[in-house]
Design a protein around this motif. Sequence first.
Motif, PDB file in Angstrom:
ATOM      1  N   ALA A 140     105.197   9.987  90.227  1.00  0.00           N
ATOM      2  CA  ALA A 140     105.048  11.036  89.214  1.00  0.00           C
ATOM      3  C   ALA A 140     104.001  10.631  88.168  1.00  0.00           C
ATOM      4  CB  ALA A 140     106.392  11.333  88.560  1.00  0.00           C
ATOM      5  N   ASP A 141     104.029   9.365  87.769  1.00  0.00           N
ATOM      6  CA  ASP A 141     103.022   8.879  86.801  1.00  0.00           C
ATOM      7  C   ASP A 141     101.613   8.987  87.391  1.00  0.00           C
ATOM      8  OD1 ASP A 141     104.862   8.269  84.835  1.00  0.00           O
ATOM      9  OD2 ASP A 141     105.164   6.205  85.539  1.00  0.00           O
ATOM     10  N   ALA A 142     101.457   8.644  88.662  1.00  0.00           N
ATOM     11  CA  ALA A 142     100.143   8.716  89.306  1.00  0.00           C
ATOM     12  C   ALA A 142      99.662  10.160  89.395  1.00  0.00           C
ATOM     13  CB  ALA A 142     100.205   8.083  90.690  1.00  0.00           C
ATOM     14  N   ASP A 143     100.585  11.088  89.677  1.00  0.00           N
ATOM     15  CA  ASP A 143     100.200  12.505  89.743  1.00  0.00           C
ATOM     16  C   ASP A 143      99.710  12.994  88.384  1.00  0.00           C
ATOM     17  OD1 ASP A 143     100.886  12.542  92.396  1.00  0.00           O
ATOM     18  OD2 ASP A 143     102.889  13.408  92.072  1.00  0.00           O
ATOM     19  N   ILE A 144     100.372  12.579  87.315  1.00  0.00           N
ATOM     20  CA  ILE A 144      99.954  12.981  85.962  1.00  0.00           C
ATOM     21  C   ILE A 144      98.568  12.417  85.647  1.00  0.00           C
ATOM     22  CG2 ILE A 144     100.455  12.638  83.516  1.00  0.00           C
ATOM     23  CD1 ILE A 144     103.401  12.907  84.206  1.00  0.00           C
ATOM     24  N   GLN A 145      98.319  11.161  85.998  1.00  0.00           N
ATOM     25  CA  GLN A 145      97.009  10.560  85.738  1.00  0.00           C
ATOM     26  C   GLN A 145      95.908  11.294  86.496  1.00  0.00           C
ATOM     27  OE1 GLN A 145      97.432   6.418  86.747  1.00  0.00           O
ATOM     28  NE2 GLN A 145      98.765   5.972  84.995  1.00  0.00           N
ATOM     29  N   ALA A 146      96.201  11.732  87.719  1.00  0.00           N
ATOM     30  CA  ALA A 146      95.206  12.467  88.500  1.00  0.00           C
ATOM     31  C   ALA A 146      94.892  13.812  87.849  1.00  0.00           C
ATOM     32  CB  ALA A 146      95.714  12.659  89.928  1.00  0.00           C
ATOM     33  N   ILE A 147      95.935  14.501  87.361  1.00  0.00           N
ATOM     34  CA  ILE A 147      95.703  15.797  86.707  1.00  0.00           C
ATOM     35  C   ILE A 147      94.939  15.612  85.405  1.00  0.00           C
ATOM     36  CG2 ILE A 147      96.850  17.774  85.657  1.00  0.00           C
ATOM     37  CD1 ILE A 147      99.121  17.415  87.677  1.00  0.00           C
ATOM     38  N   GLU A 148      95.277  14.580  84.626  1.00  0.00           N
ATOM     39  CA  GLU A 148      94.563  14.321  83.368  1.00  0.00           C
ATOM     40  C   GLU A 148      93.096  13.998  83.642  1.00  0.00           C
ATOM     41  OE1 GLU A 148      98.219  12.588  80.595  1.00  0.00           O
ATOM     42  OE2 GLU A 148      96.905  11.203  81.678  1.00  0.00           O
ATOM     43  N   ALA A 149      92.813  13.252  84.712  1.00  0.00           N
ATOM     44  CA  ALA A 149      91.418  12.958  85.067  1.00  0.00           C
ATOM     45  C   ALA A 149      90.678  14.228  85.447  1.00  0.00           C
ATOM     46  CB  ALA A 149      91.384  11.956  86.216  1.00  0.00           C
ATOM     47  N   GLU A 150      91.379  15.117  86.144  1.00  0.00           N
ATOM     48  CA  GLU A 150      90.755  16.391  86.512  1.00  0.00           C
ATOM     49  C   GLU A 150      90.519  17.257  85.276  1.00  0.00           C
ATOM     50  OE1 GLU A 150      91.520  20.189  89.530  1.00  0.00           O
ATOM     51  OE2 GLU A 150      92.950  18.524  89.436  1.00  0.00           O
ATOM     52  N   LEU A 151      91.461  17.226  84.336  1.00  0.00           N
ATOM     53  CA  LEU A 151      91.300  18.003  83.098  1.00  0.00           C
ATOM     54  C   LEU A 151      90.104  17.516  82.271  1.00  0.00           C
ATOM     55  CD1 LEU A 151      94.975  18.520  81.876  1.00  0.00           C
ATOM     56  CD2 LEU A 151      93.279  20.323  82.328  1.00  0.00           C
ATOM     57  N   ALA A 152      89.793  16.214  82.377  1.00  0.00           N
ATOM     58  CA  ALA A 152      88.636  15.680  81.637  1.00  0.00           C
ATOM     59  C   ALA A 152      87.345  16.338  82.081  1.00  0.00           C
ATOM     60  CB  ALA A 152      88.556  14.168  81.812  1.00  0.00           C
ATOM     61  N   ASN A 153      87.299  16.809  83.335  1.00  0.00           N
ATOM     62  CA  ASN A 153      86.094  17.477  83.822  1.00  0.00           C
ATOM     63  C   ASN A 153      85.908  18.853  83.185  1.00  0.00           C
ATOM     64  OD1 ASN A 153      85.540  15.337  85.593  1.00  0.00           O
ATOM     65  ND2 ASN A 153      86.853  16.218  87.194  1.00  0.00           N
ATOM     66  N   TYR A 154      86.951  19.367  82.567  1.00  0.00           N
ATOM     67  CA  TYR A 154      86.874  20.678  81.925  1.00  0.00           C
ATOM     68  C   TYR A 154      86.482  20.568  80.448  1.00  0.00           C
ATOM     69  CZ  TYR A 154      89.056  22.754  86.045  1.00  0.00           C
ATOM     70  OH  TYR A 154      89.323  23.203  87.309  1.00  0.00           O
ATOM     71  N   GLN A 155      86.275  19.340  79.980  1.00  0.00           N
ATOM     72  CA  GLN A 155      85.879  19.103  78.595  1.00  0.00           C
ATOM     73  C   GLN A 155      84.565  18.326  78.581  1.00  0.00           C
ATOM     74  OE1 GLN A 155      89.131  17.141  76.621  1.00  0.00           O
ATOM     75  NE2 GLN A 155      90.415  18.958  76.592  1.00  0.00           N
ATOM     76  N   ILE A 156      83.534  18.941  78.046  1.00  0.00           N
ATOM     77  CA  ILE A 156      82.219  18.293  77.946  1.00  0.00           C
ATOM     78  C   ILE A 156      82.122  17.659  76.561  1.00  0.00           C
ATOM     79  CG2 ILE A 156      79.740  18.572  78.241  1.00  0.00           C
ATOM     80  CD1 ILE A 156      81.440  19.343  80.679  1.00  0.00           C
ATOM     81  N   LYS A 157      82.140  16.319  76.519  1.00  0.00           N
ATOM     82  CA  LYS A 157      82.100  15.596  75.247  1.00  0.00           C
ATOM     83  C   LYS A 157      80.777  14.840  75.110  1.00  0.00           C
ATOM     84  CE  LYS A 157      87.115  14.930  74.962  1.00  0.00           C
ATOM     85  NZ  LYS A 157      88.222  13.947  74.818  1.00  0.00           N
ATOM     86  N   ALA A 158      80.412  14.555  73.861  1.00  0.00           N
ATOM     87  CA  ALA A 158      79.171  13.814  73.594  1.00  0.00           C
ATOM     88  C   ALA A 158      79.352  12.355  74.001  1.00  0.00           C
ATOM     89  CB  ALA A 158      78.813  13.909  72.120  1.00  0.00           C
ATOM     90  N   PRO A 159      78.524  11.840  74.918  1.00  0.00           N
ATOM     91  CA  PRO A 159      78.659  10.433  75.325  1.00  0.00           C
ATOM     92  C   PRO A 159      78.165   9.454  74.264  1.00  0.00           C
ATOM     93  CG  PRO A 159      76.818  11.460  76.450  1.00  0.00           C
ATOM     94  CD  PRO A 159      77.501  12.558  75.693  1.00  0.00           C
ATOM     95  N   PHE A 160      77.371   9.938  73.311  1.00  0.00           N
ATOM     96  CA  PHE A 160      76.883   9.111  72.202  1.00  0.00           C
ATOM     97  C   PHE A 160      76.530  10.031  71.053  1.00  0.00           C
ATOM     98  CE2 PHE A 160      73.486   9.820  75.302  1.00  0.00           C
ATOM     99  CZ  PHE A 160      72.564  10.524  74.542  1.00  0.00           C
ATOM    100  N   SER A 161      76.375   9.461  69.870  1.00  0.00           N
ATOM    101  CA  SER A 161      75.995  10.244  68.696  1.00  0.00           C
ATOM    102  C   SER A 161      74.530  10.637  68.804  1.00  0.00           C
ATOM    103  CB  SER A 161      76.230   9.445  67.412  1.00  0.00           C
ATOM    104  OG  SER A 161      77.596   9.110  67.267  1.00  0.00           O
ATOM    105  N   GLY A 162      74.235  11.886  68.487  1.00  0.00           N
ATOM    106  CA  GLY A 162      72.857  12.363  68.574  1.00  0.00           C
ATOM    107  C   GLY A 162      72.751  13.809  68.149  1.00  0.00           C
ATOM    108  N   ARG A 163      71.612  14.404  68.500  1.00  0.00           N
ATOM    109  CA  ARG A 163      71.339  15.792  68.111  1.00  0.00           C
ATOM    110  C   ARG A 163      71.229  16.640  69.378  1.00  0.00           C
ATOM    111  NH1 ARG A 163      69.962  17.675  63.315  1.00  0.00           N
ATOM    112  NH2 ARG A 163      69.544  15.551  62.573  1.00  0.00           N
ATOM    113  N   VAL A 164      72.000  17.749  69.373  1.00  0.00           N
ATOM    114  CA  VAL A 164      71.983  18.645  70.534  1.00  0.00           C
ATOM    115  C   VAL A 164      70.790  19.586  70.438  1.00  0.00           C
ATOM    116  CG1 VAL A 164      74.470  18.551  70.911  1.00  0.00           C
ATOM    117  CG2 VAL A 164      73.533  20.253  69.342  1.00  0.00           C
ATOM    118  N   GLY A 165      70.363  20.090  71.593  1.00  0.00           N
ATOM    119  CA  GLY A 165      69.265  21.051  71.629  1.00  0.00           C
ATOM    120  C   GLY A 165      69.786  22.478  71.654  1.00  0.00           C
ATOM    121  N   PHE A 166      69.013  23.367  72.256  1.00  0.00           N
ATOM    122  CA  PHE A 166      69.435  24.764  72.361  1.00  0.00           C
ATOM    123  C   PHE A 166      70.507  24.897  73.444  1.00  0.00           C
ATOM    124  CE2 PHE A 166      64.949  25.250  70.926  1.00  0.00           C
ATOM    125  CZ  PHE A 166      65.247  25.789  69.680  1.00  0.00           C
TER     126      PHE A 166
END
Length: 360
Positions: A140-166
């Motif tokens: 059950a713990d492994a299934d939750i970790q797999a779903i959380e990893a998949e959910l991370a693909n639905y969130q685009i986060k800044a890999p470093f501090s910087g300035r975004v474009g258009f």
Amino acid sequence: MLLPFHRRRLLRLTLVPLTLLLSCVALAQSAPSVIGTRAIVTTWSDPLEALGTLRADESVTLSTTVTDIVAEINFRDGEQVEEGQLLIRLEDAEEQAQLRASQALREERRNASNRASQLQERNLAARADVEDSQSRLRQADADIQAIEAELANYQIKAPFSGRVGFRNISVGALVTPGMDLVTLDKLDVMQLDFSVPEVFLGRLSPGLMLNATTAAYPDALFSGEIATIGIRVDPVTRSVSVRADLENTDGRLRPGMLMEVIVQQRVRDTVVIPEAAIEPSGDRHFVMLIEQSEGSTRLARREVAIGERRNGEVEILEGLAANDLIVFHGLQLARDGQEARLIGIADDETGIRALLEADR
């Protein structure tokens, strides 16, 4: 034949002013008016010029690995963002439901495992039943970790501090893997890439200072230092690639800018005088030294060995020392061994024009 008296008198009256005029001319020739300047010791270098292109210190085009609809956009065009900040969220309701179901199942299996352990402690359950319940909990713990990893693909986060474009998307848009969503550049430090001929390779080293200018800011001078020198020489152009770091704390520099680069090679302290104070003669060079002693000012011609030239100045390798006084203005009338009238000494604060006007 003797001239009449009135003609001899007229001749004497004519010769007297002429004699006075010639005496004045001779006096002026013997004591020319000059303006001096002092030889100074300053930091000097041999400039190496090149053209370079700016790159961001870190640069990435963000995209997604899943196909879904944009649910949330958390940035504005050109905004400064921090590392880890959520920029874009895709629709993930189905995955969130799966996560909650898996979390509920894990809780159920944890309780079953705890009960089995308690019964086994009282010898009311077999050891195998306890191990099976613990195994199902780990699953059950492994299934939750797999779903959380998949959910991370639905969130685009800044890999470093910087300035975004258009941003090229809107909420509700369908995005697919590999689609360009937004660019992110780290601009506090810029990388300047340029090439130099291989003959200068021996003069370059990491840490060597340079100055750069760009047409976008014609009055600004940007300083930096060489960070890396390429390990290969281009066999066609016979040049080597060089990368330098430029500070960009005010954010004026942009990736892709063309810059004129001047590398300060062979940095040294040397004697420098104005180029106008040099008197060339064939392949030799001379200056007129001003010697002052006991109220007397006398000129002395001295040969010097010159080095590099830049911006109206010349490097003196031999023949002068720091603070030596030389003729800067009036060199055309100056002669070796003459007495001279020193109008003044030109420097950074007092120019030739000001000295000449004050002498009127």
